[in-house]
Design an enzyme around this catalytic site. Structure first.
Site, PDB file in Angstrom:
ATOM      1  CG  HIS A 356      -1.945  -1.016   1.282  1.00 12.49           C
ATOM      2  ND1 HIS A 356      -3.200  -0.874   0.759  1.00 12.49           N
ATOM      3  CD2 HIS A 356      -1.892  -2.256   1.818  1.00 12.49           C
ATOM      4  CE1 HIS A 356      -3.892  -1.986   0.971  1.00 12.49           C
ATOM      5  NE2 HIS A 356      -3.120  -2.840   1.604  1.00 12.49           N
ATOM      6  CE  LYS A 537      -7.344  13.593   0.059  1.00  9.50           C
ATOM      7  NZ  LYS A 537      -7.333  12.366  -0.737  1.00  9.50           N
ATOM      8  NE  ARG A 538      -4.201  10.133  10.013  1.00 13.18           N
ATOM      9  CZ  ARG A 538      -3.815   9.204  10.890  1.00 13.18           C
ATOM     10  NH1 ARG A 538      -4.561   8.134  11.109  1.00 13.18           N
ATOM     11  NH2 ARG A 538      -2.695   9.341  11.582  1.00 13.18           N
ATOM     12  CE  LYS A 543      -3.132  10.774   2.963  1.00 10.79           C
ATOM     13  NZ  LYS A 543      -3.710   9.837   1.976  1.00 10.79           N
ATOM     14  CB  THR A 645     -10.487   4.226  -1.117  1.00 12.20           C
ATOM     15  OG1 THR A 645     -10.039   4.648   0.174  1.00 12.20           O
ATOM     16  CG2 THR A 645      -9.707   3.011  -1.568  1.00 12.20           C
ATOM     17  CE  LYS A 649     -14.364   5.041   0.743  1.00 20.21           C
ATOM     18  NZ  LYS A 649     -13.430   5.075   1.886  1.00 20.21           N
TER      19      LYS A 649
HETATM   20  C1  26Q Z   1       3.398   0.732  10.289  1.00 18.69           C
HETATM   21  C2  26Q Z   1       4.317   0.440  11.285  1.00 18.69           C
HETATM   22  C3  26Q Z   1       4.111   0.872  12.582  1.00 18.69           C
HETATM   23  C4  26Q Z   1       2.966   1.582  12.882  1.00 18.69           C
HETATM   24  C5  26Q Z   1       2.033   1.873  11.891  1.00 18.69           C
HETATM   25  C6  26Q Z   1       2.257   1.449  10.576  1.00 18.69           C
HETATM   26  C7  26Q Z   1       1.285   1.761   9.522  1.00 18.69           C
HETATM   27  C8  26Q Z   1      -0.066   1.790   9.801  1.00 18.69           C
HETATM   28  C9  26Q Z   1      -0.974   2.098   8.823  1.00 18.69           C
HETATM   29  C10 26Q Z   1       1.701   2.044   8.238  1.00 18.69           C
HETATM   30  C11 26Q Z   1       0.768   2.342   7.239  1.00 18.69           C
HETATM   31  C12 26Q Z   1      -0.578   2.371   7.538  1.00 18.69           C
HETATM   32  C13 26Q Z   1      -1.605   2.711   6.561  1.00 18.69           C
HETATM   33  C14 26Q Z   1      -1.385   2.950   5.296  1.00 18.69           C
HETATM   34  C15 26Q Z   1      -2.469   3.324   4.375  1.00 18.69           C
HETATM   35  O1  26Q Z   1      -3.605   3.565   4.808  1.00 18.69           O
HETATM   36  N1  26Q Z   1      -2.208   3.387   3.078  1.00 18.69           N
HETATM   37  C16 26Q Z   1      -3.240   3.745   2.134  1.00 18.69           C
HETATM   38  O2  26Q Z   1      -3.842   2.548   1.673  1.00 18.69           O
HETATM   39  C17 26Q Z   1      -4.960   2.815   0.856  1.00 18.69           C
HETATM   40  C18 26Q Z   1      -5.603   1.497   0.514  1.00 18.69           C
HETATM   41  O3  26Q Z   1      -4.826   0.803  -0.406  1.00 18.69           O
HETATM   42  C19 26Q Z   1      -4.555   3.590  -0.376  1.00 18.69           C
HETATM   43  O4  26Q Z   1      -5.725   3.924  -1.085  1.00 18.69           O
HETATM   44  C20 26Q Z   1      -3.808   4.867   0.009  1.00 18.69           C
HETATM   45  O5  26Q Z   1      -3.295   5.495  -1.147  1.00 18.69           O
HETATM   46  C21 26Q Z   1      -2.667   4.512   0.958  1.00 18.69           C
HETATM   47  O6  26Q Z   1      -2.032   5.685   1.419  1.00 18.69           O
END
Ligand code: 26Q
Length: 800
Positions: A356, A537-538, A543, A645, A649
């Site tokens: 991702h 979004k975050r 972004k 995503t 939407k």
């Molecule tokens: C990793 C290690 C330690 C703590 C937290 C994390 C961590 C947690 C969540 C790393 C990444 C995430 C989330 C990533 C994320 O939401 N990515 C998004 O995924 C979506 C679904 O595929 C995409 O549409 C987005 O583009 C992408 O940013």
């Protein structure tokens, strides 16, 4: 609209179900019941109707010994469940009528449900949409995750700054979950590894119990239901009284303390990997409990573990559960006596890995020291996997591999242990091949494939936007919810002025209702006639919320300079949380709030421009804002957003996109047509080339008077009179450290916003473009995405 309402469920029958649960489950008399009590009674009455299809699905899967999919994810961003389940089971209207007989309002009751926020953003929400689609498609599947006591923090603003508060969704009873105390596994940590007589045993010196909680996930039309199983940590041994009596007070409670912390809280960061021990323990906790459960279920009715891949497909949602590879090998070799090489092949044939992100700071790497101390046996297995891979591919370049520079790279581990690796949009998959894993791609041609993300149309159109849904059903008939391609049947009707007017009227009604909500949430009155311009979004530098707010300031400046000009009234709406430790993102939040305060109070501007930033953006707020949006901001620096995503939407709900060629924007534009999409900015390749130019930002700033003016206002403290130097850091970063190319894309972005204004002035022309967006977004259903996973990764089929 619901052809499938079970004939046996009448309004009268359902009303007595609710009353029975109110009395006998909740223990309340209708005369004294609160909204909470009504919600519980309603939830139990609905849940009763889900149990039968749920049992049936489980029984059939057993009876036919069908292959099962296991979706492993550290995050499931579920949001509210009640109304979504009611709609899928076909009882939304029956329930509303039954409640109305009882003097209660369905919407008011449903609105009291707290969001289950067991995720940060896109990745977690994707897992929730995919669970719903797997149930809709009759694909036997289990979601596996962690039952965090505290989900993502609640966001408040204090003097414009983000404050994080603990969220406790579990403080109320969760009517859709079932505790499974009989289903529990021991999860070990630390300790050492002994090899005696050719047998290797890991002797952990710490352990916790993983205890299961199940939630049914009901698909559209109630024809199939799957299970989401969330693990909660419990102490493996009760309080150690003997140690306590010896005076060893802390040690006596150690096991309890570890258990309490493991499933206590979701890590609130969605980008920066920090290498924290507790996170590694959480990841292993999820992975080990899940694999033990998978093998237990398999061995209940099979004996040959070599045939595991014909019955089990395991999907890793990013690298967070990537210990699944080594853990499965450990169980197969150490516990079941299978040879290492064969175990590795079995594991690989079961496993798939979804990537991702390309952001280097988000890629998980663990020091070999930490891995070796928390999971000594897994560290050995990881090194052996790496060795084995190198021997099988002697031409592998020296710098490629899992263990390098005393770190375990989880991306490489997941890649090597999977038979398929997938990106989440066409562009992202190309970049995964070219930039992230070029060498591994060359060694394993065909392993990397694309599965463009999708969204659940039941939640994101049918439930979130009942007005548009009703119009669609009136126009093309029922049944588009699980055949979203059918939205293309709207196209001929778009030539009808009557249809376009009805489309525009639905959008306007959504805006009126959201304007009312905005007034309640923020105190600011906005006009539903203004263009609703939405970025939700975050908050992250890539972004580029900063680009949006700088353009907003420029627009404000223009309005003040030419008050009698022909301006299109706009409401700029922001929503999103910053990771608690991400100072730059928090500064951007502060800036947006400061700018909002100044602009919203400016009498010269009035309804021409408003800036709205309601706190605590979450799934429920998205459901509220998405149907009311005219314009969708998808403005990431090209090459940085894997897919997105929210973009899907918003477009599905008839918002036009202003966006860069990044992630799934590329495919959205291909589908809706370039004339119905406002494209601007550099491409991913141009962005890289641009960064190589010395002083690229300086050049861009000097050639844009508007940007100079904006930066000047920030530098003078126009939005922070109480602290004029507050945004000097921001200004300095734009001038000298503009990695995300805000300055370089600024002029193109402003031009594109000018095109938006021009298009919006033609109300009917805009309605046509908006309706074409809806009609052409069918491809982005998560059903299409899941069919792709089933065919190309899981090698499984539907049981419906
Ligand atoms: C990793 C290690 C330690 C703590 C937290 C994390 C961590 C947690 C969540 C790393 C990444 C995430 C989330 C990533 C994320 O939401 N990515 C998004 O995924 C979506 C679904 O595929 C995409 O549409 C987005 O583009 C992408 O940013």
């Amino acid at each position: 609209m619901n052809a499938f309402v079970p004939a046996s469920v009448t309004t009268d029958g359902f009303r007595s179900d609710i009353l029975r649960h109110l009395s006998y489950t909740v223990g309340k008399d209708a005369a004294h019941a609160s909204l909470y009590d009504w919600r519980m009674a309603l939830s139990y009455a609905l849940r009763d109707r889900i149990i039968t299809p749920w049992f049936q699905a489980t029984r059939r899967t057993w009876a036919e010994d069908h292959k099962r999919v296991y979706y492993l994810s550290m995050e499931f961003l579920i949001g509210r469940i009640l109304e979504d389940a009611a709609i899928n089971i076909g009882l939304r209207e029956v329930a509303a009528a039954a409640l109305s007989d009882l003097g209660q309002d369905f919407d008011l009751i449903a609105d009291t449900e707290p969001d289950a926020a067991l995720g940060n953003g896109g990745l977690g929400r994707l897992a929730a949409c995919y669970m719903e689609s797997m149930a809709t498609l009759g694909c036997p599947a289990y979601g596996y995750g962690i039952r965090y006591e505290h989900g993502l923090f609640r966001q408040e603003f204090e003097h414009g700054q983000q404050v994080e508060l603990a969220e406790d969704w579990l403080s109320q009873k969760h009517p859709f979950e079932f505790e499974r105390p009989e289903c529990a596994y021991t999860i070990g940590f630390n300790g050492n590894v002994e090899t005696t007589g050719g047998r290797t045993v890991w002797r952990p010196d710490e352990s916790v119990l993983a205890s299961a909680y199940d939630m049914p996930v009901i698909g559209w039309s109630g024809r199939w239901a799957n299970t989401l199983r969330l693990w909660s940590a419990l102490p493996s041994s009760r309080f150690d009284l003997a140690r306590f009596n010896r005076g060893d007070y802390t040690a006596a409670a150690e096991s309890e303390t570890l258990a309490r912390t493991i499933s206590r809280v979701l890590y609130p960061d969605d980008t920066t990997h920090q290498g924290k021990e507790l996170r590694l323990k959480q990841e292993f906790f999820l992975t080990s409990a899940t694999l033990q459960d998978i093998l237990r279920r398999y061995l209940d009715s099979h004996s040959d573990l070599r045939a595991l891949p014909s019955k089990v497909a395991i999907q890793m949602n990013d690298t967070h559960p990537a210990l699944a590879g080594p853990e499965l090998i450990r169980l197969l070799t150490d516990h079941h006596g299978i040879e290492f090489a064969e175990a590795m092949e079995i594991a690989r044939a079961c496993l798939g890995y979804t990537n991702h992100t390309l952001l280097p700071e988000a890629l998980e790497r663990w020091s070999t020291w930490l891995m070796g101390s928390v999971l000594p046996r897994h560290m050995q297995i990881i090194e052996r996997i790496d060795d084995h891979h190198l021997k099988a591919h002697p031409k592998r370049p020296h710098y490629v591999g899992i263990v390098k520079h005393h770190e375990v790279r989880m991306g490489e581990l997941a890649f090597i242990m999977s038979h398929r690796v997938n990106g989440v949009s066409a562009l992202h998959t190309d970049l995964v091949k070219q930039r992230l894993f070029p060498e591994l791609d060359a060694l394993h041609p065909g392993r990397i494939i694309n599965q463009t993300n999708g969204i659940a149309p039941r939640r994101w159109l049918r439930m979130a936007n009942p007005r548009l849904s009703a119009l669609i059903s009136e126009t093309i008939g029922a049944g588009w919810e699980d055949h979203l391609d059918r939205l293309s049947e709207l196209e001929p009707h778009i030539e009808d002025k009557g249809f376009r007017d009805a489309f525009a009227a639905a959008k306007r009604a959504n805006k009126v209702s959201t304007a009312r909500w905005i007034k309640e949430a923020t105190g600011v009155a906005v006009s539903p006639d203004a263009l609703f311009d939405v970025q939700i979004k975050r908050i992250h530098e890539y972004k580029r919320q900063l680009l949006n707010i700088l353009q907003t300031i420029a627009e404000w400046h223009t309005i003040r300079e030419t008050p009698s000009g022909n301006h299109v009234p706009r409401v700029k709406i922001f929503g999103g949380k910053a990771a608690p430790g991400y100072a730059v993102a928090k500064e951007i939040i502060h800036l947006i709030n400061d700018v909002a305060r100044v602009i919203n109070a400016d009498p010269k501007v009035g309804d021409l421009l408003k800036v709205i930033f309601p706190p605590n953006y979450n799934v429920s707020m998205a459901e509220r804002l998405v149907p009311a949006a005219d314009l969708s901001e998808q403005i990431s620096t090209a090459g940085k957003e894997a897919s997105g995503t929210g973009n899907m939407k918003l477009s599905l709900n008839g918002a036009l996109t202003i966006g860069t060629l990044d992630g799934a924007n590329v495919e959205i534009r291909d589908h809706v047509g370039p004339e119905n999409f406002f494209l601007f900015g550099m491409t991913a390749d141009e962005a890289i080339a641009r960064r190589a130019i010395d002083d690229h930002a300086r050049e861009a700033i000097l050639s844009s008077q508007a940007l100079q003016d904006v930066l000047q206002m920030l530098a003078e403290g126009r939005f922070s009179p109480d602290q004029p130097d507050r945004y000097h850091g921001v200004v300095n970063r734009v001038w000298h450290h503009d990695y995300f190319l805000v300055a370089s894309d600024f002029a193109a972005y402003c031009d594109a916003q000018g095109e938006v204004d021009k298009a919006y002035r033609d109300g009917d022309g805009w309605a046509r473009k908006a309706a074409l967006n809806t009609a052409r977004m069918g491809y982005f259903s998560s059903d299409r995405a899941i069919r792709g996973y089933m065919k190309e990764i899981w090698n499984t089929d539907s049981m419906l």
